[in-house]
Each structure stands twice: as structure tokens, then as C-alpha cells.
Design an enzyme around this catalytic site. Structure first.
Site, PDB file in Angstrom:
ATOM      1  N   SER A  79       0.922  -1.314  -0.430  1.00  0.00           N
ATOM      2  CA  SER A  79      -0.566  -0.140   0.014  1.00  0.00           C
ATOM      3  C   SER A  79       1.078   1.194   0.058  1.00  0.00           C
ATOM      4  O   SER A  79       0.368   2.312  -0.673  1.00  0.00           O
ATOM      5  CB  SER A  79      -0.962  -0.275   1.377  1.00  0.00           C
ATOM      6  OG  SER A  79      -2.362  -0.487   0.674  1.00  0.00           O
ATOM      7  N   PHE A  80       1.675   1.523   0.738  1.00  0.00           N
ATOM      8  CA  PHE A  80       3.183   2.562   0.757  1.00  0.00           C
ATOM      9  C   PHE A  80       3.539   2.885  -0.901  1.00  0.00           C
ATOM     10  O   PHE A  80       3.503   3.954  -0.354  1.00  0.00           O
ATOM     11  CB  PHE A  80       4.070   2.126   1.864  1.00  0.00           C
ATOM     12  CG  PHE A  80       4.727   3.233   1.170  1.00  0.00           C
ATOM     13  CD1 PHE A  80       3.687   4.050   3.382  1.00  0.00           C
ATOM     14  CD2 PHE A  80       6.061   3.540   1.704  1.00  0.00           C
ATOM     15  CE1 PHE A  80       4.867   5.155   3.726  1.00  0.00           C
ATOM     16  CE2 PHE A  80       6.484   4.680   2.248  1.00  0.00           C
ATOM     17  CZ  PHE A  80       6.185   5.074   3.021  1.00  0.00           C
ATOM     18  N   GLU A  81       3.484   2.205  -2.173  1.00  0.00           N
ATOM     19  CA  GLU A  81       4.233   1.879  -2.929  1.00  0.00           C
ATOM     20  C   GLU A  81       2.568   2.685  -3.804  1.00  0.00           C
ATOM     21  O   GLU A  81       2.765   3.471  -5.032  1.00  0.00           O
ATOM     22  CB  GLU A  81       4.351   0.723  -3.547  1.00  0.00           C
ATOM     23  CG  GLU A  81       5.781   0.589  -3.431  1.00  0.00           C
ATOM     24  CD  GLU A  81       6.128  -0.093  -1.854  1.00  0.00           C
ATOM     25  OE1 GLU A  81       6.367  -0.419  -1.089  1.00  0.00           O
ATOM     26  OE2 GLU A  81       4.313  -0.503  -1.894  1.00  0.00           O
ATOM     27  N   LEU A 103      -4.858  -3.421   2.034  1.00  0.00           N
ATOM     28  CA  LEU A 103      -4.537  -3.753   3.357  1.00  0.00           C
ATOM     29  C   LEU A 103      -3.505  -3.894   4.124  1.00  0.00           C
ATOM     30  O   LEU A 103      -2.476  -4.450   3.932  1.00  0.00           O
ATOM     31  CB  LEU A 103      -5.275  -5.526   3.481  1.00  0.00           C
ATOM     32  CG  LEU A 103      -5.870  -6.427   4.547  1.00  0.00           C
ATOM     33  CD1 LEU A 103      -6.643  -5.777   5.389  1.00  0.00           C
ATOM     34  CD2 LEU A 103      -5.405  -7.912   4.323  1.00  0.00           C
ATOM     35  N   VAL A 104      -3.295  -3.081   5.379  1.00  0.00           N
ATOM     36  CA  VAL A 104      -2.287  -2.578   5.523  1.00  0.00           C
ATOM     37  C   VAL A 104      -2.749  -3.261   6.543  1.00  0.00           C
ATOM     38  O   VAL A 104      -3.362  -3.302   7.691  1.00  0.00           O
ATOM     39  CB  VAL A 104      -2.230  -1.306   5.652  1.00  0.00           C
ATOM     40  CG1 VAL A 104      -1.192  -0.616   6.727  1.00  0.00           C
ATOM     41  CG2 VAL A 104      -2.029  -0.397   4.574  1.00  0.00           C
ATOM     42  N   VAL A 105      -2.071  -4.178   7.351  1.00  0.00           N
ATOM     43  CA  VAL A 105      -1.646  -4.925   8.483  1.00  0.00           C
ATOM     44  C   VAL A 105      -0.115  -5.237   8.771  1.00  0.00           C
ATOM     45  O   VAL A 105       0.809  -4.993   8.584  1.00  0.00           O
ATOM     46  CB  VAL A 105      -2.122  -6.438   8.793  1.00  0.00           C
ATOM     47  CG1 VAL A 105      -3.624  -5.917   7.869  1.00  0.00           C
ATOM     48  CG2 VAL A 105      -1.863  -7.211   7.620  1.00  0.00           C
ATOM     49  N   ARG A 111       2.780   1.418  13.475  1.00  0.00           N
ATOM     50  CA  ARG A 111       3.134   0.701  11.949  1.00  0.00           C
ATOM     51  C   ARG A 111       2.213   1.193  11.672  1.00  0.00           C
ATOM     52  O   ARG A 111       2.659   2.453  10.454  1.00  0.00           O
ATOM     53  CB  ARG A 111       3.774  -0.407  12.353  1.00  0.00           C
ATOM     54  CG  ARG A 111       4.995   0.415  11.283  1.00  0.00           C
ATOM     55  CD  ARG A 111       6.021  -1.437  10.430  1.00  0.00           C
ATOM     56  NE  ARG A 111       6.614  -0.997   9.836  1.00  0.00           N
ATOM     57  CZ  ARG A 111       6.764  -2.101   9.217  1.00  0.00           C
ATOM     58  NH1 ARG A 111       5.613  -3.083   9.167  1.00  0.00           N
ATOM     59  NH2 ARG A 111       7.086  -2.123   7.807  1.00  0.00           N
ATOM     60  N   SER A 136     -10.424   5.177  -2.848  1.00  0.00           N
ATOM     61  CA  SER A 136      -9.108   4.412  -1.765  1.00  0.00           C
ATOM     62  C   SER A 136     -10.609   2.992  -1.103  1.00  0.00           C
ATOM     63  O   SER A 136     -11.432   3.986  -0.335  1.00  0.00           O
ATOM     64  CB  SER A 136      -8.956   5.389  -0.422  1.00  0.00           C
ATOM     65  OG  SER A 136      -7.973   4.719   0.748  1.00  0.00           O
TER      66      SER A 136
END
Length: 188
Positions: A79-81, A103-105, A111, A136
Site C-alpha cells: 500500500s505504501f507504493e 490491506l495494511v496489517v 506502524r 481509496s
């Protein structure tokens, strides 16, 4: 990334799995004056979960008169990209809209919340700088365990989010199409 986590002692009956809502018939949705081209940028982390968003998005977008041939799919590592890809795609002026899914886990509460907040803020910045709407479906669950129950719950949740982001995208593009027509005509 995919660390083995101890599966919590959770029974299927303890987690409510959302049902995928039915969508209205295709004829219920207004048509665009011009074809719309959309970029869908998806992270690869937990692909089996995030792809449900893409699948549902594509079906709902088509029901809302955005042709599948007009939707370009892009994958990024995480997701950061997504924001950098969204920015480069927006600058091409080829796309009416850009949709992000991820999905950010993992990594502790600070963090993953930091990553999610950073991604959302960066996507908003892209939208405001380029005047290309960016949507988003980058989600940050409070608890995610790589158990069959959690994966299935979030797969269904992402399917719902895919439908919702397609609805938001189509409605925004219709609204912008009307507004731009009014501006061009000197009404606004």
C-alpha cells in the site's frame, strides 16, 4: 510480511461475516456523456483478500456504465507504493479517476496506522494537485490474523468495499462531468 501468527481461539460464530449486498439493475444507473477511463492500483500484500475488491469493483463499475476495457489494472508491492503510482498515472491525464486498494496489517498498531494514514493523505494530495479524483479502498483492520475465519471475513468485506468504491467513483465522475459542463457553459 506473512509472519505466522498464533491463531486466536475464535469460533466462526463469534465473527459476523458481512453479506455481499445485491446491486440494482444496470439500467438504474445514469450514463456518461463521454467514456470514462479508470486506473485501479492494487497492492500485492494479502492479494487473496485485496483481489476481492478488484473483482467487485470491476463488476459494479461495468453495471454503472464504465466499460471493463476502459479500466486499467496496476499492481504494486504494498500500500505504501500506491500514492506514487497514483500520482504518475494522474499526471498522464489519461484517466478520469484512480482507485487504490490495499490491506495494511502487521508491524504493531502504530506502524500500520502510520502507513495507512500516510497513504490516505498522499492520495488526497494527488487528487488535489492533479484534479483527478482518487478513491481509496486501503483498509487497516484493528485485528487481522491469518486464520481462515479472518481471511474469509476480510475477503467478503473487501467485496463490499469494491462495490462501494465503484459507486463512489461513478457518482463522482457523473457529478464532475455535469460540473465541468456547467463551467464550460458559463453557468457556474
Amino acid at each position: 510480511m506473512n509472519q505466522m501468527l498464533q491463531e486466536p481461539d475464535v469460533q466462526k460464530s463469534q465473527i459476523a461475516i458481512p453479506d455481499t449486498p445485491e446491486r440494482p439493475p444496470a439500467s438504474a444507473h445514469p450514463r456518461f456523456a463521454k467514456p470514462q477511463r479508470v486506473a485501479f492500483v492494487q497492492s500485492c500484500w494479502h492479494r487473496e483478500v485485496v483481489e476481492e475488491c478488484r473483482i467487485a469493483f470491476l463488476a459494479e463499475a461495468e453495471a454503472r456504465h464504465i466499460a471493463r476495457a476502459q479500466i486499467d489494472l496496476f499492481e504494486v508491492p504494498g500500500s505504501f507504493e500506491i500514492p506514487l503510482h497514483a500520482q504518475l498515472l494522474a499526471k498522464t491525464r489519461r484517466y478520469s479517476a484512480i482507485v487504490a486498494a490495499g490491506l495494511v496489517v502487521d508491524g504493531g498498531i502504530y506502524r500500520h496506522e502510520f502507513v495507512a494514514d500516510t497513504v490516505i493523505k498522499a492520495l488526497m494530495d494527488v487528487q488535489l494537485r492533479t484534479e483527478v479524483p482518487v478513491f481509496s479502498a486501503v483498509l487497516t483492520p484493528q485485528q487481522f490474523h491469518e486464520s481462515a475465519v479472518h481471511v474469509e471475513f476480510f475477503r467478503r468485506h473487501f467485496a463490499i468495499k469494491g462495490m462501494e468504491v465503484a459507486e463512489a467513483c461513478a457518482n463522482t465522475l457523473l457529478s464532475l462531468e455535469r460540473l465541468r459542463g456547467q463551467v464550460a457553459a458559463g453557468i457556474v
